[in-house]
Motif scaffolding. Structure first.
Motif, mmCIF file in Angstrom:
data_model
loop_
_atom_site.group_PDB
_atom_site.id
_atom_site.type_symbol
_atom_site.label_atom_id
_atom_site.label_comp_id
_atom_site.label_asym_id
_atom_site.label_seq_id
_atom_site.Cartn_x
_atom_site.Cartn_y
_atom_site.Cartn_z
ATOM 1 N N PRO A 60 -10.914 -1.470 -2.888
ATOM 2 C CA PRO A 60 -10.531 -0.128 -2.893
ATOM 3 C C PRO A 60 -9.382 -0.379 -4.151
ATOM 4 C CG PRO A 60 -10.362 0.305 -0.746
ATOM 5 C CD PRO A 60 -11.479 -1.296 -1.039
ATOM 6 N N VAL A 61 -9.519 0.749 -4.944
ATOM 7 C CA VAL A 61 -8.696 0.354 -5.838
ATOM 8 C C VAL A 61 -8.507 2.238 -6.439
ATOM 9 C CG1 VAL A 61 -7.535 -1.869 -6.702
ATOM 10 C CG2 VAL A 61 -9.445 0.284 -7.982
ATOM 11 N N LEU A 62 -6.563 3.073 -6.086
ATOM 12 C CA LEU A 62 -6.468 4.312 -6.947
ATOM 13 C C LEU A 62 -6.417 3.921 -8.604
ATOM 14 C CD1 LEU A 62 -6.405 7.214 -7.058
ATOM 15 C CD2 LEU A 62 -3.523 6.703 -6.459
ATOM 16 N N ALA A 63 -7.431 3.751 -9.747
ATOM 17 C CA ALA A 63 -7.144 4.043 -10.789
ATOM 18 C C ALA A 63 -6.698 5.241 -11.283
ATOM 19 C CB ALA A 63 -8.277 2.579 -11.349
ATOM 20 N N GLN A 64 -5.807 5.236 -12.429
ATOM 21 C CA GLN A 64 -5.814 6.366 -13.916
ATOM 22 C C GLN A 64 -6.592 4.917 -14.869
ATOM 23 O OE1 GLN A 64 -1.573 5.561 -15.738
ATOM 24 N NE2 GLN A 64 -2.518 7.404 -16.949
ATOM 25 N N ILE A 65 -7.587 6.697 -15.154
ATOM 26 C CA ILE A 65 -8.852 6.393 -15.641
ATOM 27 C C ILE A 65 -8.234 6.764 -17.318
ATOM 28 C CG2 ILE A 65 -11.223 6.691 -16.587
ATOM 29 C CD1 ILE A 65 -11.575 5.862 -12.572
ATOM 30 N N SER A 66 -8.496 6.579 -18.186
ATOM 31 C CA SER A 66 -8.604 7.357 -19.099
ATOM 32 C C SER A 66 -10.204 7.596 -20.385
ATOM 33 C CB SER A 66 -8.055 6.276 -20.355
ATOM 34 O OG SER A 66 -7.743 7.546 -21.695
ATOM 35 N N GLN A 67 -10.146 8.325 -20.777
ATOM 36 C CA GLN A 67 -11.634 8.134 -21.703
ATOM 37 C C GLN A 67 -11.771 8.978 -22.896
ATOM 38 O OE1 GLN A 67 -14.473 11.307 -20.786
ATOM 39 N NE2 GLN A 67 -16.283 10.012 -21.420
ATOM 40 N N ILE A 68 -11.780 8.795 -23.850
ATOM 41 C CA ILE A 68 -12.087 9.007 -25.972
ATOM 42 C C ILE A 68 -13.073 9.448 -26.095
ATOM 43 C CG2 ILE A 68 -10.945 8.822 -28.095
ATOM 44 C CD1 ILE A 68 -8.588 6.891 -27.337
ATOM 45 N N ASN A 69 -13.670 10.516 -26.144
ATOM 46 C CA ASN A 69 -15.134 10.542 -27.276
ATOM 47 C C ASN A 69 -14.600 12.492 -27.781
ATOM 48 O OD1 ASN A 69 -14.437 13.522 -25.718
ATOM 49 N ND2 ASN A 69 -15.504 12.880 -23.773
ATOM 50 N N SER A 70 -15.632 12.465 -28.222
ATOM 51 C CA SER A 70 -15.599 13.474 -29.333
ATOM 52 C C SER A 70 -15.222 15.160 -29.066
ATOM 53 C CB SER A 70 -17.045 14.243 -29.473
ATOM 54 O OG SER A 70 -17.580 14.411 -28.614
ATOM 55 N N LEU A 71 -14.425 15.089 -27.700
ATOM 56 C CA LEU A 71 -14.069 16.190 -27.278
ATOM 57 C C LEU A 71 -12.380 15.460 -27.396
ATOM 58 C CD1 LEU A 71 -16.382 17.871 -24.367
ATOM 59 C CD2 LEU A 71 -15.852 18.400 -27.060
ATOM 60 N N GLY A 72 -12.045 14.431 -27.103
ATOM 61 C CA GLY A 72 -10.768 13.653 -27.376
ATOM 62 C C GLY A 72 -10.144 12.865 -26.345
ATOM 63 N N LYS A 73 -8.833 13.183 -25.623
ATOM 64 C CA LYS A 73 -8.498 11.893 -24.609
ATOM 65 C C LYS A 73 -8.874 12.983 -24.018
ATOM 66 C CE LYS A 73 -5.632 8.597 -23.858
ATOM 67 N NZ LYS A 73 -4.448 8.121 -24.616
ATOM 68 N N SER A 74 -8.739 12.394 -22.505
ATOM 69 C CA SER A 74 -9.097 12.862 -21.041
ATOM 70 C C SER A 74 -8.458 11.983 -19.303
ATOM 71 C CB SER A 74 -10.249 13.597 -20.581
ATOM 72 O OG SER A 74 -11.057 12.908 -20.533
ATOM 73 N N GLY A 75 -8.224 11.807 -19.341
ATOM 74 C CA GLY A 75 -7.480 11.357 -18.143
ATOM 75 C C GLY A 75 -7.416 11.780 -16.575
ATOM 76 N N TRP A 76 -7.853 10.420 -15.999
ATOM 77 C CA TRP A 76 -7.470 11.515 -14.260
ATOM 78 C C TRP A 76 -7.416 10.223 -13.308
ATOM 79 C CZ3 TRP A 76 -11.915 10.927 -17.493
ATOM 80 C CH2 TRP A 76 -12.789 9.565 -17.098
ATOM 81 N N HIS A 77 -7.397 10.455 -12.054
ATOM 82 C CA HIS A 77 -7.024 9.481 -11.076
ATOM 83 C C HIS A 77 -8.523 9.539 -9.823
ATOM 84 C CE1 HIS A 77 -2.694 9.572 -12.238
ATOM 85 N NE2 HIS A 77 -2.799 8.745 -12.103
ATOM 86 N N GLU A 78 -8.807 8.432 -9.747
ATOM 87 C CA GLU A 78 -10.546 7.938 -8.482
ATOM 88 C C GLU A 78 -9.794 7.183 -8.202
ATOM 89 O OE1 GLU A 78 -15.443 7.832 -9.668
ATOM 90 O OE2 GLU A 78 -14.159 9.100 -11.177
ATOM 91 N N VAL A 79 -10.750 6.888 -6.859
ATOM 92 C CA VAL A 79 -10.848 5.167 -6.054
ATOM 93 C C VAL A 79 -11.886 5.470 -6.666
ATOM 94 C CG1 VAL A 79 -10.865 4.810 -3.751
ATOM 95 C CG2 VAL A 79 -9.409 6.533 -4.080
ATOM 96 N N VAL A 80 -11.235 3.702 -7.033
ATOM 97 C CA VAL A 80 -12.872 2.515 -7.609
ATOM 98 C C VAL A 80 -12.600 1.897 -7.535
ATOM 99 C CG1 VAL A 80 -13.073 4.259 -9.573
ATOM 100 C CG2 VAL A 80 -11.142 2.168 -10.204
ATOM 101 N N TYR A 81 -14.221 0.947 -7.484
ATOM 102 C CA TYR A 81 -13.397 -0.457 -7.101
ATOM 103 C C TYR A 81 -14.039 -1.812 -8.674
ATOM 104 C CZ TYR A 81 -18.307 -0.892 -6.342
ATOM 105 O OH TYR A 81 -20.045 -0.370 -5.866
#
Length: 91
Positions: free
Chosen positions: A36-57
């Protein structure tokens, strides 16, 4: 088939064939499998750019979210990550 726009294909989308090819070459810095890692996640879609942190693997080929999360269903990318054990060693 990838649903990303051409400008987003350089990001880490599990549905993009070019990204999968780069990943298989070992050009992406990924954590140990299933750790498990704490990740900074980014997404670009038609609404713009967003980001958040989440535990993923990472399962050895793709980033995965834990049960109940819809992260990585829509071309989200891991920007940075740190092992959870490093951030919370006493747990």
């Amino acid at each position: 088939m990838c649903i990303c726009t051409p400008s987003v294909r350089t990001m880490i989308c599990p549905k993009c064939p070019s990204v999968m090819a780069e990943r298989l070459k070992g050009n992406q810095n990924v954590p140990r499998e299933a750790e498990p890692v704490l990740a900074q996640i980014s997404q670009i879609n038609s609404l713009g750019k967003s980001g958040w942190h989440e535990v993923v693997y990472h399962d050895g080929q793709n980033w995965k979210a834990y049960e109940g999360s819809k992260t990585f269903n829509d071309c989200e990318q891991v920007v940075r990550w740190r092992y959870v054990k490093e951030l919370m060693p006493n747990i």
